[in-house]
Design a protein around this motif. Sequence first.
Motif, PDB file in Angstrom:
ATOM      1  N   ILE A 283       0.844  -1.188   0.000  1.00  0.00           N
ATOM      2  CA  ILE A 283       0.000   0.000   0.000  1.00  0.00           C
ATOM      3  C   ILE A 283       0.882   1.241   0.000  1.00  0.00           C
ATOM      4  CG2 ILE A 283      -1.729   1.331   1.273  1.00  0.00           C
ATOM      5  CD1 ILE A 283      -2.759  -1.292   2.428  1.00  0.00           C
ATOM      6  N   VAL A 284       0.639   2.116  -0.958  1.00  0.00           N
ATOM      7  CA  VAL A 284       1.318   3.410  -1.019  1.00  0.00           C
ATOM      8  C   VAL A 284       0.337   4.474  -0.530  1.00  0.00           C
ATOM      9  CG1 VAL A 284       2.386   5.137  -2.531  1.00  0.00           C
ATOM     10  CG2 VAL A 284       2.782   2.696  -2.938  1.00  0.00           C
ATOM     11  N   GLY A 285       0.808   5.380   0.309  1.00  0.00           N
ATOM     12  CA  GLY A 285      -0.037   6.468   0.777  1.00  0.00           C
ATOM     13  C   GLY A 285       0.011   7.636  -0.192  1.00  0.00           C
ATOM     14  N   VAL A 286      -1.142   8.144  -0.572  1.00  0.00           N
ATOM     15  CA  VAL A 286      -1.241   9.316  -1.446  1.00  0.00           C
ATOM     16  C   VAL A 286      -2.018  10.400  -0.706  1.00  0.00           C
ATOM     17  CG1 VAL A 286      -2.199  10.261  -3.576  1.00  0.00           C
ATOM     18  CG2 VAL A 286      -1.110   8.012  -3.596  1.00  0.00           C
ATOM     19  N   ILE A 287      -1.408  11.562  -0.563  1.00  0.00           N
ATOM     20  CA  ILE A 287      -2.067  12.714   0.048  1.00  0.00           C
ATOM     21  C   ILE A 287      -2.228  13.759  -1.045  1.00  0.00           C
ATOM     22  CG2 ILE A 287      -1.923  14.463   1.849  1.00  0.00           C
ATOM     23  CD1 ILE A 287      -0.173  12.557   3.452  1.00  0.00           C
ATOM     24  N   ASP A 288      -3.484  14.044  -1.401  1.00  0.00           N
ATOM     25  CA  ASP A 288      -3.714  14.840  -2.605  1.00  0.00           C
ATOM     26  C   ASP A 288      -5.107  15.461  -2.558  1.00  0.00           C
ATOM     27  OD1 ASP A 288      -3.745  15.475  -5.630  1.00  0.00           O
ATOM     28  OD2 ASP A 288      -1.805  14.497  -5.384  1.00  0.00           O
ATOM     29  N   THR A 289      -5.629  15.808  -3.740  1.00  0.00           N
ATOM     30  CA  THR A 289      -7.008  16.285  -3.815  1.00  0.00           C
ATOM     31  C   THR A 289      -7.947  15.101  -3.621  1.00  0.00           C
ATOM     32  OG1 THR A 289      -7.154  15.969  -6.217  1.00  0.00           O
ATOM     33  CG2 THR A 289      -6.311  18.092  -5.430  1.00  0.00           C
ATOM     34  N   THR A 290      -9.223  15.392  -3.492  1.00  0.00           N
ATOM     35  CA  THR A 290     -10.203  14.348  -3.201  1.00  0.00           C
ATOM     36  C   THR A 290     -10.211  13.260  -4.277  1.00  0.00           C
ATOM     37  OG1 THR A 290     -11.867  15.715  -4.283  1.00  0.00           O
ATOM     38  CG2 THR A 290     -11.714  15.870  -1.892  1.00  0.00           C
ATOM     39  N   TYR A 291     -10.588  12.065  -3.861  1.00  0.00           N
ATOM     40  CA  TYR A 291     -10.625  10.911  -4.756  1.00  0.00           C
ATOM     41  C   TYR A 291     -12.072  10.605  -5.136  1.00  0.00           C
ATOM     42  CZ  TYR A 291     -10.108   6.186  -6.550  1.00  0.00           C
ATOM     43  OH  TYR A 291     -10.148   5.076  -7.350  1.00  0.00           O
ATOM     44  N   LYS A 292     -12.300  10.413  -6.435  1.00  0.00           N
ATOM     45  CA  LYS A 292     -13.623  10.027  -6.931  1.00  0.00           C
ATOM     46  C   LYS A 292     -13.588   8.545  -7.292  1.00  0.00           C
ATOM     47  CE  LYS A 292     -14.128  14.679  -8.785  1.00  0.00           C
ATOM     48  NZ  LYS A 292     -14.216  15.516 -10.007  1.00  0.00           N
ATOM     49  N   GLU A 293     -14.461   7.787  -6.694  1.00  0.00           N
ATOM     50  CA  GLU A 293     -14.414   6.331  -6.811  1.00  0.00           C
ATOM     51  C   GLU A 293     -14.575   5.882  -8.263  1.00  0.00           C
ATOM     52  OE1 GLU A 293     -16.421   2.379  -4.754  1.00  0.00           O
ATOM     53  OE2 GLU A 293     -16.975   4.392  -4.096  1.00  0.00           O
ATOM     54  N   LEU A 294     -13.673   4.984  -8.660  1.00  0.00           N
ATOM     55  CA  LEU A 294     -13.702   4.420 -10.007  1.00  0.00           C
ATOM     56  C   LEU A 294     -13.891   2.910  -9.918  1.00  0.00           C
ATOM     57  CD1 LEU A 294     -10.670   6.243 -11.689  1.00  0.00           C
ATOM     58  CD2 LEU A 294     -13.055   6.916 -11.745  1.00  0.00           C
ATOM     59  N   GLY A 295     -14.779   2.379 -10.759  1.00  0.00           N
ATOM     60  CA  GLY A 295     -14.949   0.936 -10.790  1.00  0.00           C
ATOM     61  C   GLY A 295     -13.680   0.230 -11.216  1.00  0.00           C
ATOM     62  N   TYR A 296     -12.921   0.914 -12.070  1.00  0.00           N
ATOM     63  CA  TYR A 296     -11.668   0.347 -12.577  1.00  0.00           C
ATOM     64  C   TYR A 296     -10.737  -0.029 -11.429  1.00  0.00           C
ATOM     65  CZ  TYR A 296      -7.248   0.167 -15.162  1.00  0.00           C
ATOM     66  OH  TYR A 296      -6.058  -0.215 -15.696  1.00  0.00           O
ATOM     67  N   PHE A 297     -10.725   0.798 -10.381  1.00  0.00           N
ATOM     68  CA  PHE A 297      -9.816   0.563  -9.261  1.00  0.00           C
ATOM     69  C   PHE A 297     -10.466  -0.251  -8.137  1.00  0.00           C
ATOM     70  CE2 PHE A 297      -7.772   4.744 -10.619  1.00  0.00           C
ATOM     71  CZ  PHE A 297      -6.787   4.088 -11.323  1.00  0.00           C
ATOM     72  N   LYS A 298     -11.752  -0.271  -8.127  1.00  0.00           N
ATOM     73  CA  LYS A 298     -12.568  -0.993  -7.177  1.00  0.00           C
ATOM     74  C   LYS A 298     -11.843  -1.388  -5.891  1.00  0.00           C
ATOM     75  CE  LYS A 298     -14.668  -4.807  -8.526  1.00  0.00           C
ATOM     76  NZ  LYS A 298     -15.642  -5.653  -9.264  1.00  0.00           N
ATOM     77  N   ASP A 299     -11.171  -2.527  -5.882  1.00  0.00           N
ATOM     78  CA  ASP A 299     -10.554  -3.054  -4.658  1.00  0.00           C
ATOM     79  C   ASP A 299      -9.123  -2.572  -4.442  1.00  0.00           C
ATOM     80  OD1 ASP A 299     -12.867  -4.586  -4.196  1.00  0.00           O
ATOM     81  OD2 ASP A 299     -12.147  -6.095  -5.625  1.00  0.00           O
TER      82      ASP A 299
END
Length: 755
Positions: A283-299
Amino acid sequence: MNKLIQLSQNWHYRSSANLYSSFPKLAKNSVVKSKTLKVKKLQLMNILNFWEKKQDLIEGAIISAYYDTVVPKTHRIQQLFRQNTTKHPNNFIVGVRYLGNKDDDLRHVITYHVKIDVLKKTISEIEKTINLMDSSFNNEINNKDLERLENNPTTLFKNKSDAKRFAQTIIDVSYVEKFDVYLEDIDNTEEKIVSLYDLKTNTEDSSYLLDVLRKLGINKTREDILDRNVVLLDRDDLKILKEKGSFLVYAQSKDLFDLKKEFNADVSPKELSELPEPNNEPIVGVIDTTYKELGYFKDWVEYDNDFEDGIDHGNEVTSIIVAGPKFNPGLEDNCGLFRVHHFGITRGGRESSFRIVRRIREIVEAHPEIHVWNLSLGRPFSTNTNRISNEAAVLDKLQAEHPDILFIIAGTNLDNGRSKEEKQFNRIGSPADSVNSLVVNSVDVDGKAASYARKGPVLHYFVKPDVCYYGGDITHPLVTATSLGEKSVMGTSFAAPWIARKASFLMDKMHFSRETTKALIIDSASGWLTEKKDPKYMGYGVVPIDIRDVINCKSDEIRFIIRGISQKRITYSDGIPVPKDSLNKFPFIARATLAYFPTCSPNQGVDYTDTELSLQFGRIEGETSTAIKSIVNDNNVEKEYIPETDLRRWLGKWENVKVKAEKFTSRKKGKGVLGKGYWGLKLVSSERLYGYKHRPFNFAVVVTLKNLKGQNLNEEFKQLCIYNNWRVSDIDIDQMLQANLEGNTEINWTDDIDK
């Protein structure tokens, strides 16, 4: 291709003699006149008078010592302002800055906070010194006078200690150009984050700072305090501070993160295929702007948003870390897939820097399981040349306190909307001035600095950015995934996550320490100095695309890592048996890269890092393993005085990364055998702040040897090492990846791989 080798053996340690116990000496051919001391005494008396009228505001006096050059720590004040035999003047430093704009014109200003009675005692000691110089040394003194005093101290003093204090007072005054109260020019046109001098009245609580501000007429709460001496002030507060307390201010910066949309092309509504199920990937931590859920990334992505909406920047960055090569096959790095824990702490656009840095600290401290953090956020303003930014200082502190985390930071982009003055300087923005972090700039497809790249160095001498990578350009943009489909982008924000992938591969899949990880990445970028590259924009160079080229080496090279802990001032290895040719010469050129993570002191300003670790690698000259003929021409550093400016500029003094490399040319010849025919590695540490004993810390060195005849002597080198009692391990990437695939089974190498 040859595999990376891990060498291990018990290190040897040695404490050196106290460098400062000898009798004080003036600079060569110097003469100090008593009238010089009289001028300095008058300056200190004026400062005393200034601060005696302000004891209802703060206790003590804030005094700045001005120098005419950049000074080494040995030329800092040693005797003046000394509270007692144990309280060295370095303990009272609250600020260090440079005056001057060009590197050749820089000069130190070191600021102290001392008690009023200590200042009075200092003035009295100078007065006594003047009287003795006038009565016994004909109004002036030189090194011959000091030598006679050293040999016969009791002719004028009760003992040698008193004679040394007298001599050191003269030495201190001789280096200082003047004493004064430094007044900061405060800009009160907009809200600022202000660093006041850290007066250390209460090392944990901020109540003292709030009390001082209240006495000035500025009412703040603990919510306005970023750190012990860092506070957020509005324009009205700044106006009061400018009128009543500019002598308390060390530094100021705009309270603004301005994350604009990067250079984006149109979005393609191309349908994205889903990824396979995760299989316990890192797991890599990303601190950034808000994340919009994508089905592509799902899990593959877990997210925590502070806001409901925001620009797609965060999604774009995260998409590269999860599966960048899926969109950009030309950048296939063979690192695999990564999970991401995404923290959306901003919508994008103008944001409070104060709030951003607080959230970063809270998030990182709450998630110790994450080792690699990607920060593609940055400020549009050039970094201060005299002080590390508040954001970077927090990141450096986190990395000093947590020995298994590493920040990967984007080098920030040139903003065409900035002022003409800003464009002229074009320095990287905060937090890309973080010394312990790995800072990444962008190059185009041809490996040249991107048109939007900003430049270093940091604090005039620290190399930043560290490395660069492909961040896209007008003709060859990168492809990312957003909530609307694929998007073409370019910017340093998108170069950094590729290096975050590599860092996580090395730390989480190969189980290297962060010191080894940083050293490997920088070493792989630096190469053999065959190409010209501007370090201001490119740091040590472009990191190879394939992770195997970061770890392994070519068939005519030998590459090994060697790690340790700096336990005492001098750390050195036993002889390293480098193969010889038929002419009894070493047919190699060499490169050695050192990385370590020192504690840092923001109140030391331009003298930011607390610990210096020098590196020497080369042939052992004599009978002892500490006499090394270095592969670069730095042997005279220990034998003769070299100006501090040159040491910082050319030899990286006080930097936490050292790269010693020979240039490869077809005319290079083999090296002759010295002594018993071994090579050696020596590290010498120095603590900048007196009173601190040596603090043990981890380091890693990556060494690469290139054969001048194109021969592969890797196996011969390993056998020689085994014969000479080194523990030798091949770093097998495929074996480690297979172990991870089978359930994160730990492989125990001959010496437990790197951890």
